[in-house]
Enzyme design. Sequence first.
Site, PDB file in Angstrom:
ATOM      1  N   GLU A   1       5.571  -3.231   1.002  1.00 37.83           N
ATOM      2  CA  GLU A   1       5.717  -2.900  -0.425  1.00 37.83           C
ATOM      3  C   GLU A   1       4.950  -1.603  -0.629  1.00 37.83           C
ATOM      4  OE1 GLU A   1       7.466  -4.539  -2.650  1.00 37.83           O
ATOM      5  OE2 GLU A   1       7.973  -6.245  -1.384  1.00 37.83           O
TER       6      GLU A   1
ATOM      7  N   GLU B   1       3.924  10.866  -4.704  1.00 32.90           N
ATOM      8  CA  GLU B   1       3.277   9.865  -5.550  1.00 32.90           C
ATOM      9  C   GLU B   1       1.847  10.314  -5.867  1.00 32.90           C
ATOM     10  OE1 GLU B   1       2.135   6.055  -3.806  1.00 32.90           O
ATOM     11  OE2 GLU B   1       3.049   5.061  -5.528  1.00 32.90           O
TER      12      GLU B   1
ATOM     13  N   GLY C   1       0.845  -1.196   0.000  1.00 33.47           N
ATOM     14  CA  GLY C   1       0.000   0.000   0.000  1.00 33.47           C
ATOM     15  C   GLY C   1       0.873   1.235   0.000  1.00 33.47           C
ATOM     16  N   SER C   2       0.311   2.335   0.424  1.00 36.31           N
ATOM     17  CA  SER C   2       1.041   3.597   0.359  1.00 36.31           C
ATOM     18  C   SER C   2       2.151   3.651   1.415  1.00 36.31           C
ATOM     19  CB  SER C   2       0.072   4.761   0.584  1.00 36.31           C
ATOM     20  OG  SER C   2      -0.516   4.629   1.861  1.00 36.31           O
ATOM     21  N   THR C   3       3.120   4.489   1.153  1.00 40.05           N
ATOM     22  CA  THR C   3       4.209   4.686   2.117  1.00 40.05           C
ATOM     23  C   THR C   3       3.661   5.276   3.419  1.00 40.05           C
ATOM     24  OG1 THR C   3       5.898   4.851   0.425  1.00 40.05           O
ATOM     25  CG2 THR C   3       6.341   6.025   2.476  1.00 40.05           C
ATOM     26  N   GLU C   4       2.685   6.169   3.287  1.00 44.13           N
ATOM     27  CA  GLU C   4       2.099   6.809   4.474  1.00 44.13           C
ATOM     28  C   GLU C   4       1.514   5.754   5.429  1.00 44.13           C
ATOM     29  OE1 GLU C   4      -1.157   9.273   3.329  1.00 44.13           O
ATOM     30  OE2 GLU C   4      -1.673   9.759   5.408  1.00 44.13           O
ATOM     31  N   ILE C   5       0.711   4.832   4.884  1.00 47.51           N
ATOM     32  CA  ILE C   5       0.118   3.797   5.742  1.00 47.51           C
ATOM     33  C   ILE C   5       1.177   2.764   6.119  1.00 47.51           C
ATOM     34  CG2 ILE C   5      -1.708   2.041   5.945  1.00 47.51           C
ATOM     35  CD1 ILE C   5      -2.860   4.845   5.789  1.00 47.51           C
ATOM     36  N   GLY C   6       2.129   2.522   5.217  1.00 46.66           N
ATOM     37  CA  GLY C   6       3.207   1.579   5.525  1.00 46.66           C
ATOM     38  C   GLY C   6       3.974   1.988   6.783  1.00 46.66           C
TER      39      GLY C   6
HETATM   40  P1  NAD Z   1      -3.382   2.464   1.142  1.00 44.73           P
HETATM   41  O1  NAD Z   1      -2.096   2.545   1.858  1.00 44.73           O
HETATM   42  O2  NAD Z   1      -4.370   3.536   1.330  1.00 44.73           O
HETATM   43  O3  NAD Z   1      -4.144   1.110   1.545  1.00 44.73           O
HETATM   44  C1  NAD Z   1      -3.528  -0.152   1.382  1.00 44.73           C
HETATM   45  C2  NAD Z   1      -4.211  -1.154   2.294  1.00 44.73           C
HETATM   46  O4  NAD Z   1      -3.991  -0.756   3.649  1.00 44.73           O
HETATM   47  C3  NAD Z   1      -5.734  -1.221   2.119  1.00 44.73           C
HETATM   48  O5  NAD Z   1      -6.166  -2.557   2.277  1.00 44.73           O
HETATM   49  C4  NAD Z   1      -6.240  -0.375   3.284  1.00 44.73           C
HETATM   50  O6  NAD Z   1      -7.530  -0.738   3.719  1.00 44.73           O
HETATM   51  C5  NAD Z   1      -5.215  -0.702   4.351  1.00 44.73           C
HETATM   52  N1  NAD Z   1      -5.108   0.317   5.404  1.00 44.73           N
HETATM   53  C6  NAD Z   1      -5.413   1.636   5.328  1.00 44.73           C
HETATM   54  N2  NAD Z   1      -5.207   2.231   6.520  1.00 44.73           N
HETATM   55  C7  NAD Z   1      -4.751   1.266   7.351  1.00 44.73           C
HETATM   56  C8  NAD Z   1      -4.354   1.269   8.718  1.00 44.73           C
HETATM   57  N3  NAD Z   1      -4.398   2.374   9.466  1.00 44.73           N
HETATM   58  N4  NAD Z   1      -3.931   0.099   9.262  1.00 44.73           N
HETATM   59  C9  NAD Z   1      -3.867  -1.033   8.505  1.00 44.73           C
HETATM   60  N5  NAD Z   1      -4.255  -1.092   7.224  1.00 44.73           N
HETATM   61  C10 NAD Z   1      -4.682   0.047   6.642  1.00 44.73           C
HETATM   62  O7  NAD Z   1      -3.028   2.241  -0.394  1.00 44.73           O
HETATM   63  P2  NAD Z   1      -4.018   2.146  -1.619  1.00 44.73           P
HETATM   64  O8  NAD Z   1      -4.527   3.516  -1.902  1.00 44.73           O
HETATM   65  O9  NAD Z   1      -4.965   1.032  -1.399  1.00 44.73           O
HETATM   66  O10 NAD Z   1      -3.025   1.655  -2.789  1.00 44.73           O
HETATM   67  C11 NAD Z   1      -2.185   2.497  -3.474  1.00 44.73           C
HETATM   68  C12 NAD Z   1      -0.795   2.475  -2.872  1.00 44.73           C
HETATM   69  O11 NAD Z   1      -0.269   1.147  -2.893  1.00 44.73           O
HETATM   70  C13 NAD Z   1       0.193   3.310  -3.652  1.00 44.73           C
HETATM   71  O12 NAD Z   1       0.970   4.068  -2.768  1.00 44.73           O
HETATM   72  C14 NAD Z   1       1.055   2.268  -4.359  1.00 44.73           C
HETATM   73  O13 NAD Z   1       2.342   2.721  -4.685  1.00 44.73           O
HETATM   74  C15 NAD Z   1       1.065   1.170  -3.374  1.00 44.73           C
HETATM   75  N6  NAD Z   1       1.406  -0.110  -4.018  1.00 44.73           N
HETATM   76  C16 NAD Z   1       2.655  -0.619  -3.846  1.00 44.73           C
HETATM   77  C17 NAD Z   1       3.033  -1.808  -4.480  1.00 44.73           C
HETATM   78  C18 NAD Z   1       4.403  -2.390  -4.309  1.00 44.73           C
HETATM   79  O14 NAD Z   1       4.586  -3.562  -4.626  1.00 44.73           O
HETATM   80  N7  NAD Z   1       5.395  -1.630  -3.853  1.00 44.73           N
HETATM   81  C19 NAD Z   1       2.101  -2.465  -5.279  1.00 44.73           C
HETATM   82  C20 NAD Z   1       0.838  -1.924  -5.433  1.00 44.73           C
HETATM   83  C21 NAD Z   1       0.502  -0.740  -4.791  1.00 44.73           C
END
Ligand code: NAD
Length: 500
Positions: free
Chosen positions: A252, A387, A230-235
Amino acid sequence: MQEYQLYIDGTFVTSVEGKKFESLNPFDQSVVARVDSATQPDVDKAVAAARKAFDEGPWPKMSGDERSAMIKAVSDKINDKFKDLVKLEVMDSGSTYRKAKEDVYLSARAVYYFSKLAAHDLSEPVEGLNKPGFSKNIIVREPIGVVGAIIPWNFPLKMAIWKLGPALAAGNTVVLKPSEETPVTAMELAKIIDEIGFPPGVVNIIPGYGEQAGEALVKHPAVDKIAFTGSTEIGRKVMAMASETMKRCTLECGGKSANIILDDADMDIALDGTMYAIFYHQGQCCEAGTRLFLPETIAGDFLGKLLDKTKKLVIGDPMDKATDIGPLVSKKQQDRVLDYIKKGTDEGAKILIGGKIPDDEKLQQGYFVEPTIFSNVDNKMTIAQEEIFGPVLSVITYRNVDDAVRMANDSIYGLAAGVWSKDKEKAQSIGRQLRAGTVWINEWHLMSEKAPFGGYKQSGIGREFGLDGLKEYTETKHMHIDEVGEREKKQWYDVVVPKG
Ligand code: NAD
């Protein structure tokens, strides 16, 4: 419209609190599915089922070959249901039909690869350990336990497979939380798992919101590892939360990948490659080529041709096989991308093409944004640093290649990069200077299940795919087996234990 319940302990069940959410078609806002929404009590149930299946169940104790056969069956079933899965992925995520077809094919291929890995013994001997006495030493790789997997919306089925495949191959049990935006194909995967008859609790799939289901999973003390995409912010948040119980954690995350064209590149290929790098899936790819570095000497010519080609992209119904550019996943994402476009112009970049919602009447119900190209971009601008995750390309010109490399590396991200040149040696030498987990030479987006994928810097921690990816789902145990066998020869005991 589809209806889905949570898949916990080998059964489809309603959420404890009775919460549901709707998943909308990003093309016309019709309801694709009504889905049970997991909250804390559902997470507790799913984790308890996964825990029991790991601690008491047959899965981690099965032979690699037995696990391999069940995982391979997932690949077969994905192929059996190919057409339905493609259609559902288009409707749920806004992926174009052509991309969704590729995604489903690649999902089946990846899970087949992971089925082969399940039969692969990762144990390896450590040679030459003969001091202070002779011994045999083995590095044993064991499953970590319960894996909490959290995935985004851009490649819903693929992301689910990229987590389930290696986690299961290594012998773990899993609780998978798909994105609240795109739960459908993950729930179809739950049906597949159920039809195959995996032991109960080995795979649990619980859609829900990030702040509810996601956080509950990350904080749960009985979860051993979090595999997050997911996003770096949530990561960052996930990593902080996981630290409370020192969970293993692979992340990731986002990217802002630099695409460097050299003046000796094959222009036809570099042009099409650049468009593929940025506009594939409307730019909603973590490793999209979002920053284009062009030598000043060829920038005018290159951009002229790029604009001509971009004008010809067909924006439309993602289900239509002729469509090149579909909608973004949600209104939220459309607003986010339009906000970034505004920031770009506010900070002085110039829109060469696109920059708004398309005028076409037929597209107004969908979350479309035109393919957009900015020139006059400085690498310090927001559109070059953050991003955007949409079809927006920032073009930056350079005088010498060292400057291009310096700017390419001037980013908090380091997921991917690309270099285009007829001189592959030169391109590789530049590639080695780029701080990114994947570097393409005269190519973009191509990945293999056999080669590790992941990020430098704030693009993530750990790798997916290949043996590196499998090892991320294992604990490492060193087994020391004594081969001295006689007390007298074990002088090191004498340090504390008197002889005799
Ligand atoms: P996101 O970070 O908003 O959400 C990703 C997942 O995290 C979702 O299932 C969401 O419900 C969950 N989530 C949100 N808040 C959370 C929290 N507080 N605690 C635990 N889980 C939480 O990302 P998105 O908008 O769904 O996807 C887009 C992002 O994913 C982009 O930044 C993209 O670069 C990244 N991405 C990375 C890869 C990689 O392999 N590096 C692949 C695909 C997407």
